[in-house]
Scaffold this motif. Structure first.
Motif, PDB file in Angstrom:
ATOM      1  N   ASN A  80     -17.788  13.950  -7.364  1.00 17.88           N
ATOM      2  CA  ASN A  80     -16.475  13.683  -6.787  1.00 17.88           C
ATOM      3  C   ASN A  80     -15.631  14.946  -6.711  1.00 17.88           C
ATOM      4  O   ASN A  80     -14.404  14.882  -6.742  1.00 17.88           O
ATOM      5  CB  ASN A  80     -15.760  12.609  -7.629  1.00 17.88           C
ATOM      6  CG  ASN A  80     -14.617  11.943  -6.884  1.00 17.88           C
ATOM      7  OD1 ASN A  80     -14.587  11.909  -5.656  1.00 17.88           O
ATOM      8  ND2 ASN A  80     -13.667  11.407  -7.626  1.00 17.88           N
TER       9      ASN A  80
ATOM     10  N   GLN B 242     -14.914  12.819  -2.639  1.00 21.05           N
ATOM     11  CA  GLN B 242     -15.783  12.029  -1.778  1.00 21.05           C
ATOM     12  C   GLN B 242     -15.965  10.589  -2.234  1.00 21.05           C
ATOM     13  O   GLN B 242     -16.477   9.762  -1.479  1.00 21.05           O
ATOM     14  CB  GLN B 242     -17.143  12.706  -1.605  1.00 21.05           C
ATOM     15  CG  GLN B 242     -17.899  13.010  -2.887  1.00 21.05           C
ATOM     16  CD  GLN B 242     -17.679  14.443  -3.370  1.00 21.05           C
ATOM     17  OE1 GLN B 242     -16.547  14.910  -3.477  1.00 21.05           O
ATOM     18  NE2 GLN B 242     -18.762  15.136  -3.673  1.00 21.05           N
TER      19      GLN B 242
ATOM     20  N   TYR C  12     -20.312  16.101   1.237  1.00 19.26           N
ATOM     21  CA  TYR C  12     -19.139  15.976   0.376  1.00 19.26           C
ATOM     22  C   TYR C  12     -18.053  15.102   1.009  1.00 19.26           C
ATOM     23  O   TYR C  12     -16.886  15.220   0.632  1.00 19.26           O
ATOM     24  CB  TYR C  12     -18.543  17.357   0.070  1.00 19.26           C
ATOM     25  CG  TYR C  12     -19.450  18.281  -0.704  1.00 19.26           C
ATOM     26  CD1 TYR C  12     -19.876  17.965  -1.996  1.00 19.26           C
ATOM     27  CD2 TYR C  12     -19.877  19.492  -0.152  1.00 19.26           C
ATOM     28  CE1 TYR C  12     -20.699  18.819  -2.711  1.00 19.26           C
ATOM     29  CE2 TYR C  12     -20.706  20.356  -0.865  1.00 19.26           C
ATOM     30  CZ  TYR C  12     -21.112  20.017  -2.144  1.00 19.26           C
ATOM     31  OH  TYR C  12     -21.935  20.871  -2.849  1.00 19.26           O
ATOM     32  N   HIS C  13     -18.395  14.266   1.966  1.00 19.19           N
ATOM     33  CA  HIS C  13     -17.406  13.360   2.543  1.00 19.19           C
ATOM     34  C   HIS C  13     -18.036  11.997   2.804  1.00 19.19           C
ATOM     35  O   HIS C  13     -19.262  11.841   2.751  1.00 19.19           O
ATOM     36  CB  HIS C  13     -16.786  13.940   3.818  1.00 19.19           C
ATOM     37  CG  HIS C  13     -17.671  13.913   5.032  1.00 19.19           C
ATOM     38  ND1 HIS C  13     -18.809  14.691   5.158  1.00 19.19           N
ATOM     39  CD2 HIS C  13     -17.580  13.202   6.189  1.00 19.19           C
ATOM     40  CE1 HIS C  13     -19.378  14.480   6.334  1.00 19.19           C
ATOM     41  NE2 HIS C  13     -18.658  13.572   6.977  1.00 19.19           N
ATOM     42  N   THR C  14     -17.181  11.021   3.052  1.00 21.08           N
ATOM     43  CA  THR C  14     -17.626   9.644   3.216  1.00 21.08           C
ATOM     44  C   THR C  14     -16.889   9.005   4.378  1.00 21.08           C
ATOM     45  O   THR C  14     -15.716   9.293   4.627  1.00 21.08           O
ATOM     46  CB  THR C  14     -17.364   8.834   1.923  1.00 21.08           C
ATOM     47  OG1 THR C  14     -17.974   9.515   0.806  1.00 21.08           O
ATOM     48  CG2 THR C  14     -17.932   7.444   2.019  1.00 21.08           C
TER      49      THR C  14
ATOM     50  N   GLY D 143     -12.676  12.754   1.405  1.00 19.92           N
ATOM     51  CA  GLY D 143     -13.476  13.820   0.810  1.00 19.92           C
ATOM     52  C   GLY D 143     -13.184  15.180   1.417  1.00 19.92           C
ATOM     53  O   GLY D 143     -12.059  15.461   1.844  1.00 19.92           O
TER      54      GLY D 143
END
Length: 301
Positions: free
Chosen positions: A166, A170, A197-199, A213
């Motif tokens: 995290n 994210q 690193y993102h959602t 994220g």
């Protein structure tokens, strides 16, 4: 590539060792691959340094092997009853027909969700904290997805659950704290996708896209390049999402494909190498119109 060699290929070659096997789904991690067959068994191949192939070893596999689980007597038997698969950077997930989630591979950041940071060479169940704080198997899961070092699930009530690394927010819970077990994001979703690193998520009620994220390349799609620890809205509705390491894709109901984020190698498909921090249409209306066969996916960088 699963063709029995370590030779890079410039054109497609067939995966070896699956003759007579009907494959119904595939997934790709950073250096490993997964396949689900019609008998609901999982096959895996590629790099296995953290157990991401799930056969009980750390041996790299040049051709597919069965993902195996420990039986009651400790022997290894093929994981069965699987309905969906997902591959993260160095870890893997499977959803079974009892709506339980199985995970294996790299676990430094808690991306396996079993309450530990221990790598797993064979599948273990994701666990969640009960009311009294004890860990019990996560159940009632409807869908799964994987990011680089984090994992995602939708429960039967469409609640988004996240766990793992995290460092850029994210997980979307308003912190940068890694989570060793699932934690709710607080949105009702119909689909999830994990980047490095993102959602991304689709709002269940109106089809709107949400993201959270890292955002250094505009991969959140909200017109900015500042990251967010909580979900932000993207000015777009979608039916299917996919996330690469630093870019994102969406398929709309009318068949249009939209992309945003990193574009240094032309990954957005707009004919340029200019990044875009807001969605850009790259395929027109009805570009994809055979809905039963639609799959939208994204590679790494």
């Amino acid at each position: 590539l699963g063709d029995g060699t370590k030779t890079n290929r410039r054109t497609p070659v067939q995966v070896q060792g699956l003759s007579g096997v009907t494959v119904t789904a595939i997934a790709a991690g950073s250096y490993h691959s997964l396949a689900l067959d019609s008998n609901r068994h999982v096959w895996a191949w590629g790099k296995n340094s953290s157990g991401q192939v799930g056969d009980g070893t750390k041996t790299n596999r040049l051709t597919p092997v069965h993902v195996k689980i420990k039986d009651l007597d400790g022997t290894l038997v093929p994981l069965s009853g699987v309905t969906a698969i997902a591959a993260g950077g160095f870890h893997s997930l499977a959803l079974d027909d009892k709506n339980n989630v199985w995970v294996w591979g790299y676990n430094r950041y808690g991306q396996l969700g079993d309450g530990t940071k221990t790598n797993r060479l064979t599948p273990v169940q994701v666990k969640i904290k009960d009311i009294d704080g004890t860990l019990v198997p996560l159940s009632g899961v409807a869908a799964i997805a994987a990011g680089g070092f984090h994992s995602l699930a939708l429960d039967s009530n469409s609640m988004a659950l996240v766990w793992g690394r995290n460092n850029f927010g994210q997980l979307g819970d308003g912190t940068k704290t890694n989570r060793l077990t699932p934690t709710p994001v607080g949105i009702s979703a119909s689909a999830l996708a994990g980047g490095w690193y993102h959602t991304l998520a689709i709002n269940k009620d109106n089809g709107g896209v949400w993201s959270w994220g890292r955002n250094n390349n505009g991969q959140l799609g909200n017109g900015k390049t500042k990251g967010s620890l909580t979900p932000v809205q993207v000015d777009l509705s979608a039916k299917i999402l996919a996330a690469g390491a630093g870019h994102s894709l969406a398929l709309k109901d009318n068949g249009e494909v939209w992309t945003w984020g990193k574009n240094s190698s032309g990954q957005l498909g707009d004919g340029t190498t200019k990044r875009h921090s807001a969605p850009l249409k790259v395929m027109g209306e009805q570009a994809i119109n055979d809905e039963k066969d639609v799959v939208l996916t994204a590679g790494g960088w």
